[in-house]
Design a protein around this motif. Structure first.
Motif, PDB file in Angstrom:
ATOM      1  N   VAL A  10       0.861  -1.181   0.000  1.00 21.30           N
ATOM      2  CA  VAL A  10       0.000   0.000   0.000  1.00 21.30           C
ATOM      3  C   VAL A  10       0.896   1.229   0.000  1.00 21.30           C
ATOM      4  O   VAL A  10       1.638   1.452   0.955  1.00 21.30           O
ATOM      5  CB  VAL A  10      -0.933   0.011   1.229  1.00 21.30           C
ATOM      6  CG1 VAL A  10      -1.804   1.264   1.225  1.00 21.30           C
ATOM      7  CG2 VAL A  10      -1.803  -1.239   1.239  1.00 21.30           C
ATOM      8  N   THR A  31      -6.995   2.463  10.729  1.00 13.96           N
ATOM      9  CA  THR A  31      -6.684   1.320   9.865  1.00 13.96           C
ATOM     10  C   THR A  31      -5.204   1.281   9.531  1.00 13.96           C
ATOM     11  O   THR A  31      -4.566   0.222   9.552  1.00 13.96           O
ATOM     12  CB  THR A  31      -7.526   1.386   8.579  1.00 13.96           C
ATOM     13  OG1 THR A  31      -8.914   1.398   8.925  1.00 13.96           O
ATOM     14  CG2 THR A  31      -7.246   0.184   7.692  1.00 13.96           C
ATOM     15  N   CYS A 302     -19.723   0.028  -5.234  1.00 11.28           N
ATOM     16  CA  CYS A 302     -18.925   1.195  -4.859  1.00 11.28           C
ATOM     17  C   CYS A 302     -19.439   2.508  -5.420  1.00 11.28           C
ATOM     18  O   CYS A 302     -19.062   3.581  -4.930  1.00 11.28           O
ATOM     19  CB  CYS A 302     -17.479   1.021  -5.333  1.00 11.28           C
ATOM     20  SG  CYS A 302     -16.749  -0.584  -4.998  1.00 11.28           S
ATOM     21  N   GLU A 330     -12.817  12.380  -0.569  1.00 13.90           N
ATOM     22  CA  GLU A 330     -13.442  11.373   0.293  1.00 13.90           C
ATOM     23  C   GLU A 330     -14.182  10.339  -0.549  1.00 13.90           C
ATOM     24  O   GLU A 330     -14.107   9.135  -0.261  1.00 13.90           O
ATOM     25  CB  GLU A 330     -14.401  12.038   1.268  1.00 13.90           C
ATOM     26  CG  GLU A 330     -15.042  11.060   2.251  1.00 13.90           C
ATOM     27  CD  GLU A 330     -15.923  11.739   3.264  1.00 13.90           C
ATOM     28  OE1 GLU A 330     -16.303  11.079   4.250  1.00 13.90           O
ATOM     29  OE2 GLU A 330     -16.252  12.932   3.086  1.00 13.90           O
ATOM     30  N   GLY A 333     -11.518   8.073  -2.137  1.00 12.53           N
ATOM     31  CA  GLY A 333     -10.917   7.206  -1.130  1.00 12.53           C
ATOM     32  C   GLY A 333     -11.852   6.094  -0.695  1.00 12.53           C
ATOM     33  O   GLY A 333     -11.445   4.930  -0.556  1.00 12.53           O
ATOM     34  N   GLU A 334     -13.126   6.431  -0.479  1.00 11.28           N
ATOM     35  CA  GLU A 334     -14.120   5.416  -0.120  1.00 11.28           C
ATOM     36  C   GLU A 334     -14.344   4.431  -1.257  1.00 11.28           C
ATOM     37  O   GLU A 334     -14.525   3.232  -1.036  1.00 11.28           O
ATOM     38  CB  GLU A 334     -15.444   6.091   0.260  1.00 11.28           C
ATOM     39  CG  GLU A 334     -15.470   6.615   1.678  1.00 11.28           C
ATOM     40  CD  GLU A 334     -15.451   5.477   2.696  1.00 11.28           C
ATOM     41  OE1 GLU A 334     -16.397   4.673   2.724  1.00 11.28           O
ATOM     42  OE2 GLU A 334     -14.461   5.390   3.431  1.00 11.28           O
ATOM     43  N   TYR A 336     -12.133   3.453  -3.491  1.00 10.12           N
ATOM     44  CA  TYR A 336     -11.011   2.517  -3.511  1.00 10.12           C
ATOM     45  C   TYR A 336     -11.110   1.517  -2.357  1.00 10.12           C
ATOM     46  O   TYR A 336     -10.809   0.327  -2.522  1.00 10.12           O
ATOM     47  CB  TYR A 336      -9.682   3.279  -3.437  1.00 10.12           C
ATOM     48  CG  TYR A 336      -9.216   3.817  -4.772  1.00 10.12           C
ATOM     49  CD1 TYR A 336      -9.217   3.026  -5.898  1.00 10.12           C
ATOM     50  CD2 TYR A 336      -8.754   5.130  -4.886  1.00 10.12           C
ATOM     51  CE1 TYR A 336      -8.777   3.516  -7.129  1.00 10.12           C
ATOM     52  CE2 TYR A 336      -8.322   5.629  -6.104  1.00 10.12           C
ATOM     53  CZ  TYR A 336      -8.334   4.810  -7.227  1.00 10.12           C
ATOM     54  OH  TYR A 336      -7.902   5.297  -8.435  1.00 10.12           O
ATOM     55  N   ARG A 337     -11.523   1.989  -1.181  1.00 12.31           N
ATOM     56  CA  ARG A 337     -11.649   1.074  -0.043  1.00 12.31           C
ATOM     57  C   ARG A 337     -12.680  -0.014  -0.339  1.00 12.31           C
ATOM     58  O   ARG A 337     -12.422  -1.204  -0.115  1.00 12.31           O
ATOM     59  CB  ARG A 337     -12.067   1.858   1.209  1.00 12.31           C
ATOM     60  CG  ARG A 337     -12.177   0.988   2.455  1.00 12.31           C
ATOM     61  CD  ARG A 337     -12.766   1.766   3.618  1.00 12.31           C
ATOM     62  NE  ARG A 337     -14.150   2.161   3.394  1.00 12.31           N
ATOM     63  CZ  ARG A 337     -15.201   1.338   3.563  1.00 12.31           C
ATOM     64  NH1 ARG A 337     -15.004   0.083   3.917  1.00 12.31           N
ATOM     65  NH2 ARG A 337     -16.417   1.777   3.356  1.00 12.31           N
ATOM     66  N   LYS A 338     -13.843   0.390  -0.847  1.00 15.84           N
ATOM     67  CA  LYS A 338     -14.897  -0.580  -1.144  1.00 15.84           C
ATOM     68  C   LYS A 338     -14.480  -1.523  -2.279  1.00 15.84           C
ATOM     69  O   LYS A 338     -14.766  -2.727  -2.240  1.00 15.84           O
ATOM     70  CB  LYS A 338     -16.184   0.148  -1.526  1.00 15.84           C
ATOM     71  CG  LYS A 338     -16.810   0.940  -0.396  1.00 15.84           C
ATOM     72  CD  LYS A 338     -17.994   1.758  -0.914  1.00 15.84           C
ATOM     73  CE  LYS A 338     -18.577   2.627   0.171  1.00 15.84           C
ATOM     74  NZ  LYS A 338     -19.675   3.499  -0.367  1.00 15.84           N
ATOM     75  N   ALA A 340     -11.387  -2.385  -3.221  1.00 14.08           N
ATOM     76  CA  ALA A 340     -10.378  -3.338  -2.746  1.00 14.08           C
ATOM     77  C   ALA A 340     -11.025  -4.429  -1.903  1.00 14.08           C
ATOM     78  O   ALA A 340     -10.701  -5.621  -2.049  1.00 14.08           O
ATOM     79  CB  ALA A 340      -9.308  -2.606  -1.943  1.00 14.08           C
ATOM     80  N   ASP A 341     -11.941  -4.035  -1.034  1.00 16.08           N
ATOM     81  CA  ASP A 341     -12.644  -5.018  -0.205  1.00 16.08           C
ATOM     82  C   ASP A 341     -13.393  -6.029  -1.072  1.00 16.08           C
ATOM     83  O   ASP A 341     -13.319  -7.238  -0.841  1.00 16.08           O
ATOM     84  CB  ASP A 341     -13.612  -4.304   0.735  1.00 16.08           C
ATOM     85  CG  ASP A 341     -14.366  -5.275   1.635  1.00 16.08           C
ATOM     86  OD1 ASP A 341     -13.736  -5.838   2.545  1.00 16.08           O
ATOM     87  OD2 ASP A 341     -15.581  -5.472   1.417  1.00 16.08           O
ATOM     88  N   TRP A 356      -2.233   5.345  -3.691  1.00 17.26           N
ATOM     89  CA  TRP A 356      -3.211   6.377  -3.338  1.00 17.26           C
ATOM     90  C   TRP A 356      -2.551   7.738  -3.518  1.00 17.26           C
ATOM     91  O   TRP A 356      -1.535   8.039  -2.890  1.00 17.26           O
ATOM     92  CB  TRP A 356      -3.675   6.206  -1.889  1.00 17.26           C
ATOM     93  CG  TRP A 356      -4.680   7.227  -1.447  1.00 17.26           C
ATOM     94  CD1 TRP A 356      -5.701   7.757  -2.173  1.00 17.26           C
ATOM     95  CD2 TRP A 356      -4.739   7.852  -0.168  1.00 17.26           C
ATOM     96  NE1 TRP A 356      -6.407   8.671  -1.426  1.00 17.26           N
ATOM     97  CE2 TRP A 356      -5.843   8.744  -0.184  1.00 17.26           C
ATOM     98  CE3 TRP A 356      -3.999   7.737   1.008  1.00 17.26           C
ATOM     99  CZ2 TRP A 356      -6.190   9.518   0.914  1.00 17.26           C
ATOM    100  CZ3 TRP A 356      -4.343   8.504   2.097  1.00 17.26           C
ATOM    101  CH2 TRP A 356      -5.441   9.377   2.048  1.00 17.26           C
TER     102      TRP A 356
END
Length: 386
Positions: A10, A31, A302, A330, A333-334, A336-338, A340-341, A356
């Motif tokens: 990361v 995190t 997402c 934001e 970023g959200e 990418y988080r979703k 990746a999950d 990032w």
């Protein structure tokens, strides 16, 4: 000792380790704190020049710029010395990257928008999100984030279009109690100052149309239509608010391209004389991921993907403001988080590599307020900068 089965890398662009540790210590990055405790963390001292295209290639290959051959501004090998190119496309990287080594070993990789990761060198055994890691504009975007404004004090630029709304006429629903203007859509390739550097896919894209509509207290909203012949708007937005996302089939270079767009209305006077409308980047609904079968489930999980949100250039050009900048940061970023999950839960993988870029864009806006070593350091704005 049991060996690790997977590796996750990361990378945060342009965030120094002392700053990262400061945010972790303040408790605003829980995190990251957990990742630092359970994994390992290091700061890479960059090679000169300290730029995106140069040093993300170092991180992916372990090689110096003299070996991997990538730089953000350089003459192309075999090309004229007075024509600069930016070495983000994968063809410029002459050293083996981690995902290529993993592929050679029969491993599966997931790569998020790393520099020199696209176009893909191979299509089997890899999931790729984003493009080639460039931080300024996109290969597939129909248009970068852009403002449409009546404000004569804001110069027209790559991110700003001057508009002159006129009384509405010729609309399918017969509406005349409104103002109208054409929402021109301008791809990056049509801008001469960028044309020499990085090739983008689109050159000519169909316009949209906007109608400034009245309410009880004067003009209060903007509706955006595919054309004046359409009775239903793609989206409607009110002062200080974001619209929802609209999906629309644009005509790009004569071909249909399905893409998403949303808007925020930053200014609108009751008499309609002052208007500032911000549109997000207009990005295709499929081009952002390989394999394409993942596009629909990722959008469902997402939301629509934008690779370039409001950046420091957009704020400096007065196309957006600080609040809008952080709202888009934001969102991305959200996203990418979703994403990746979703991918790491549903797909087989051995190597995950994620870049990032948000910290770098924010540094350009705020670092002079914070860092005493900055030549424009302004201690009176330290709280604002933090």
């Amino acid at each position: 000792m049991k060996s690790a089965r997977r590796l996750a890398v990361v990378g945060f662009d342009s965030i120094s380790l002392p700053f990262l540790e400061t945010f972790v210590r303040r408790g605003v990055m829980p995190t990251v704190k957990r990742l630092m405790e359970q994994g390992s963390v290091t700061q890479t001292w960059p090679c000169f020049p300290m730029e995106t295209a140069t040093n993300w290639a170092c991180l992916a290959t372990g090689a110096t710029p003299a070996v991997h051959g990538c730089n953000m501004h350089m003459p192309e090998l075999g090309g004229p010395a007075d024509r600069a190119i930016s070495a983000f496309p994968s063809r410029y990287c002459r050293a083996e990257q981690l995902w290529t080594a993993a592929h050679r070993a029969g491993k599966r990789s997931v790569v998020f928008d790393w520099a020199q990761s696209y176009p893909l060198a191979f299509e089997d055994g890899i999931i790729h999100v984003g493009e080639d890691g460039r931080p300024n504009y996109a290969v597939y975007a129909l248009q970068e984030s852009c403002a449409y404004t009546t404000d004569a004090h804001i110069p027209e630029s790559f991110h700003v279009r001057r508009i002159d709304p006129r009384p509405a006429h010729g609309w399918a629903d017969g509406c005349e109690d409104a103002l109208e203007f054409e929402v021109t859509v301008t791809p990056s390739e049509s801008v001469p100052s960028y044309g020499h550097a990085l090739a983008c896919k689109h050159r000519r894209v169909s316009s949209l149309w906007a109608r400034i509509e009245q309410g009880a207290s004067g003009y209060e909203r903007v509706a955006i239509f595919a054309s004046k012949s359409q009775a239903k708007p793609l989206l409607t937005v009110r002062l200080g608010k974001w619209s929802g996302w609209a999906e629309h089939t644009f005509v790009a270079d004569g071909q249909p391209v399905v893409a998403h767009v949303r808007a925020k209305l930053l200014r609108l006077s009751p008499d309609g004389g002052t208007l500032h409308l911000y549109l997000s980047e207009i990005y295709p609904a499929e081009a952002f991921v390989h394999p394409k079968r993942l596009a629909a489930p990722l959008i469902s999980a997402c939301g629509p993907y934008i690779i370039q949100c409001s950046r420091q250039q957009v704020v400096i050009a007065n196309a957006s403001d600080i609040e809008t900048y952080f709202q888009e940061q934001e969102y991305l970023g959200e996203w990418y988080r979703k994403a990746a999950d979703y991918i790491l839960r549903h797909e087989e993988w051995d190597l995950f590599m994620f870049k990032w870029h948000g910290p770098d864009w924010t540094n350009h806006l705020a670092m002079y307020m914070i860092d005493p070593q900055h030549p424009m350091y302004d201690p009176a704005r330290a709280d604002e900068g933090w």
